[in-house]
Design a protein around this motif. Sequence first.
Motif, PDB file in Angstrom:
ATOM      1  N   ARG A  79       5.042 -21.380 -14.733  1.00 56.57           N
ATOM      2  CA  ARG A  79       5.185 -21.231 -13.365  1.00 56.57           C
ATOM      3  C   ARG A  79       5.672 -19.663 -13.174  1.00 56.57           C
ATOM      4  N   ASP A  80       6.015 -18.702 -14.007  1.00 55.56           N
ATOM      5  CA  ASP A  80       6.077 -17.369 -14.055  1.00 55.56           C
ATOM      6  C   ASP A  80       4.790 -16.782 -13.801  1.00 55.56           C
ATOM      7  N   ASN A  86       0.020 -15.207  -8.014  1.00 56.16           N
ATOM      8  CA  ASN A  86       0.108 -15.407  -6.401  1.00 56.16           C
ATOM      9  C   ASN A  86       0.574 -13.940  -6.006  1.00 56.16           C
ATOM     10  N   ALA A  87       1.538 -13.327  -6.665  1.00 57.96           N
ATOM     11  CA  ALA A  87       1.867 -12.005  -6.097  1.00 57.96           C
ATOM     12  C   ALA A  87       1.088 -10.891  -6.124  1.00 57.96           C
ATOM     13  N   ASP A  88       0.083 -11.134  -7.365  1.00 56.24           N
ATOM     14  CA  ASP A  88      -0.984 -10.305  -7.368  1.00 56.24           C
ATOM     15  C   ASP A  88      -1.981 -10.327  -6.333  1.00 56.24           C
ATOM     16  N   HIS A  93      -1.542 -11.886  -3.601  1.00 56.18           N
ATOM     17  CA  HIS A  93      -0.893 -11.467  -2.195  1.00 56.18           C
ATOM     18  C   HIS A  93      -0.996 -10.048  -2.023  1.00 56.18           C
ATOM     19  N   GLN A  94      -0.673  -9.030  -3.001  1.00 51.09           N
ATOM     20  CA  GLN A  94      -0.815  -7.768  -3.004  1.00 51.09           C
ATOM     21  C   GLN A  94      -2.113  -7.098  -2.555  1.00 51.09           C
ATOM     22  N   ARG A  95      -2.866  -7.869  -3.407  1.00 54.60           N
ATOM     23  CA  ARG A  95      -4.660  -7.549  -3.152  1.00 54.60           C
ATOM     24  C   ARG A  95      -4.899  -7.909  -1.925  1.00 54.60           C
ATOM     25  N   ALA A  96      -4.664  -8.866  -1.212  1.00 56.91           N
ATOM     26  CA  ALA A  96      -4.943  -9.160   0.081  1.00 56.91           C
ATOM     27  C   ALA A  96      -4.271  -8.306   1.096  1.00 56.91           C
ATOM     28  N   LEU A  97      -3.272  -8.054   0.802  1.00 51.65           N
ATOM     29  CA  LEU A  97      -2.568  -6.880   1.755  1.00 51.65           C
ATOM     30  C   LEU A  97      -3.074  -5.498   1.442  1.00 51.65           C
TER      31      LEU A  97
END
Length: 172
Positions: free
Chosen positions: A5-6, A12-14, A16-20
């Motif tokens: 899960r971690d 997902n955070a990566d 999301h950051q790439r998408a941003l």
Amino acid sequence: MVLERDNEIRRNADLHQRALADDAAAAAAAALLAEQRQRADAAAAAAALLAEQQQRADAAAAALAPPRYVNRVAVKLPAFWMDKPAVWFAQAEAQFALADVTVELTKYYHVISQLDVRAAAEVEDIISNPPGDQPYTNLRQHLIQRLSSSEEQRVMAPTTSYPRPGRIDSPT
């Protein structure tokens, strides 16, 4: 499971950051492209305005400038009359008016083309060094002045009598 899960949260955070970051790069690229288009449009508008101003300036200059070139015109001047230059110039002026010749230099060249050797010799100084201002008028004045006999010369000149036909002294 916690580890998985971690890891998934980190992924997902990566993502999301790439998408941003991708969105920010796309927005920056779009802003740069828009700025370049604005500059190109402004340059095109400035070039169009400059071309229009140049056309107006050229048209104004052409309207104000005296004609430099005259189309060929038919001027029929008689042979120059040494004994009556003023009368000859009156006829020349009539021919110039009929042909709509108004440019001084054109008139000057037409007159010079009709001068015989004696008349040209009388104004050789003007022909050799034409005046820049009103060459025709200057040539006309000098020819008339130099070739016209004074009243005194006409009175003093002997009159020539020609024999009349049928008289005894007549050669016929």
